[in-house]
Design an enzyme around this catalytic site. Structure first.
Site, PDB file in Angstrom:
ATOM      1  N   THR A 164       8.418  36.854  11.334  1.00  0.00           N
ATOM      2  CA  THR A 164       9.696  37.244  11.938  1.00  0.00           C
ATOM      3  C   THR A 164      10.640  36.048  12.027  1.00  0.00           C
ATOM      4  O   THR A 164      10.217  34.891  12.003  1.00  0.00           O
ATOM      5  CB  THR A 164       9.467  37.786  13.368  1.00  0.00           C
ATOM      6  N   HIS A 165      11.940  36.384  12.136  1.00  0.00           N
ATOM      7  CA  HIS A 165      12.975  35.436  12.585  1.00  0.00           C
ATOM      8  C   HIS A 165      13.592  36.116  13.799  1.00  0.00           C
ATOM      9  O   HIS A 165      14.549  36.892  13.671  1.00  0.00           O
ATOM     10  CB  HIS A 165      14.048  35.238  11.508  1.00  0.00           C
ATOM     11  N   LYS A 221      10.734  27.358  12.398  1.00  0.00           N
ATOM     12  CA  LYS A 221      10.992  26.038  11.796  1.00  0.00           C
ATOM     13  C   LYS A 221      11.429  25.024  12.848  1.00  0.00           C
ATOM     14  O   LYS A 221      12.485  24.398  12.755  1.00  0.00           O
ATOM     15  CB  LYS A 221      12.009  26.123  10.652  1.00  0.00           C
ATOM     16  N   PHE A 222      10.575  24.861  13.861  1.00  0.00           N
ATOM     17  CA  PHE A 222      10.812  23.841  14.890  1.00  0.00           C
ATOM     18  C   PHE A 222      10.919  22.468  14.216  1.00  0.00           C
ATOM     19  O   PHE A 222      10.260  22.225  13.194  1.00  0.00           O
ATOM     20  CB  PHE A 222       9.638  23.814  15.881  1.00  0.00           C
ATOM     21  N   ASP A 239      12.117  19.461  16.467  1.00  0.00           N
ATOM     22  CA  ASP A 239      12.502  18.448  17.460  1.00  0.00           C
ATOM     23  C   ASP A 239      11.286  17.632  17.915  1.00  0.00           C
ATOM     24  O   ASP A 239      10.169  17.829  17.427  1.00  0.00           O
ATOM     25  CB  ASP A 239      13.185  19.147  18.655  1.00  0.00           C
ATOM     26  N   ILE A 240      11.509  16.737  18.857  1.00  0.00           N
ATOM     27  CA  ILE A 240      10.413  15.924  19.390  1.00  0.00           C
ATOM     28  C   ILE A 240       9.445  16.825  20.169  1.00  0.00           C
ATOM     29  O   ILE A 240       9.804  17.944  20.575  1.00  0.00           O
ATOM     30  CB  ILE A 240      10.950  14.794  20.295  1.00  0.00           C
TER      31      ILE A 240
END
Ligand code: S5P
Length: 276
Positions: free
Chosen positions: A69-70, A101-102, A104-105
């Site tokens: 899913t998105h 599509k994470f 970040d830190i």
């Protein structure tokens, strides 16, 4: 080992070294589902209404191994509507894969697993870019842990789209090195449009992790806005363990038949591979 209901062959026999070597519990769950459903198809359900999504899953659910899913594509999203949709997907024996599509830190990625969509509470698998470093995997796993769940991360090692920067020298190697020993990593995203690239990726990854591949369509060649497509049989033969197919199924006027065709091709390719 017990044969899975509906599966004529043992998962260990079908999946061979992949079954023995994998170190993420969800990976085996996926391999079992694939055997029960005789399908390596992950549907990219990129539709923008809840009614459209529900109709799609009812049409093709029996021929899928997982649902991608998105969640942020859906115009009429509600928490209740989404919970019902997830329950429907589970009733079709599908793992839920949010393609967020994470990037970040670690601590921010952990927080982004919560938020309005509360991805940690319903997704079994999520995608992540490794651009911020390997700790993103720990952040995402901490997100699941915060609600007493476990999940697996698919790291993008390659992409299917033209001109993507993951093709720059060293990126794919760095991604594989960062993820290969982390049990929170379910596997890697490879470029389904290029069997040659997949063969190289499989050599780098070995048998310990799964590779799932977008950019797969029976109509091979260039798609819309830079997307590229390769053949489903070729992708599995080259070492993919799951074909991610979106428009090839949902844009068809014969969705059920087409989904079954992708399932049959993927399953036969896997059987051919295990016979090698
Ligand atoms: O490199 C990639 C990675 C992904 S996860 N290329 C992709 O196309 N994807 C996803 O796969 C994309 O977000 C979309 O949901 C799906 C491909 O859809 P299709 O309609 O082109 O089959």
């Amino acid at each position: 080992m017990r044969t899975q209901p509906g599966c004529l062959m043992e998962p260990a026999e079908v999946w061979g070294a992949r079954w023995d070597a994998c170190d993420n519990s969800l990976s085996r769950r996926y391999m079992e589902v694939a055997c029960r459903k005789q399908s390596l198809v992950i549907l990219a359900a990129d539709l923008r209404t809840m009614s459209g999504l529900n109709e799609l899953i009812d049409q093709v659910g029996p021929h899928l191994a997982a649902l991608k899913t998105h969640v942020d594509l859906v115009d009429d999203w509600t928490a209740k509507g989404w919970a019902d949709f997830c329950a429907k997907a589970s009733s079709y024996d599908l793992l839920l894969f949010e393609d967020r599509k994470f990037a970040d830190i670690g601590p921010i990625s952990r927080g982004q697993m919560a938020g309005a969509y509360d991805i940690r509470s319903w997704a079994n698998i999520v995608t992540a870019h490794g651009i911020s470093g390997p700790d993103i995997v720990d952040g995402l796993c901490a997100g699941w842990n915060d609600v007493g769940r476990e999940g697996g991360v698919l790291l993008l090692a390659q992409m299917s789209s033209r001109g993507n920067l993951l093709e720059l020298p060293g990126y794919t190697d760095g991604m594989v090195q960062a993820g290969i020993s982390n049990p929170g990593v379910f596997g890697f995203i490879g470029n389904g449009s290029s069997p040659d690239e997949l063969t190289v990726l499989r050599k780098k990854v070995g048998d310990k992790k799964l590779i799932w591949t977008p950019g797969v369509n029976l109509a091979v060649g260039d798609g819309e806005m830079g997307q590229r497509y390769g053949n489903p049989n070729d992708a599995i033969q080259a070492g993919s363990d799951g074909i991610i197919v979106g428009s090839g199924i949902y844009k068809s006027s014969e969705r059920k038949d087409v989904a079954k065709a992708y399932a049959d091709i993927s399953w036969q390719a896997l059987l051919g591979r295990s016979g090698q």
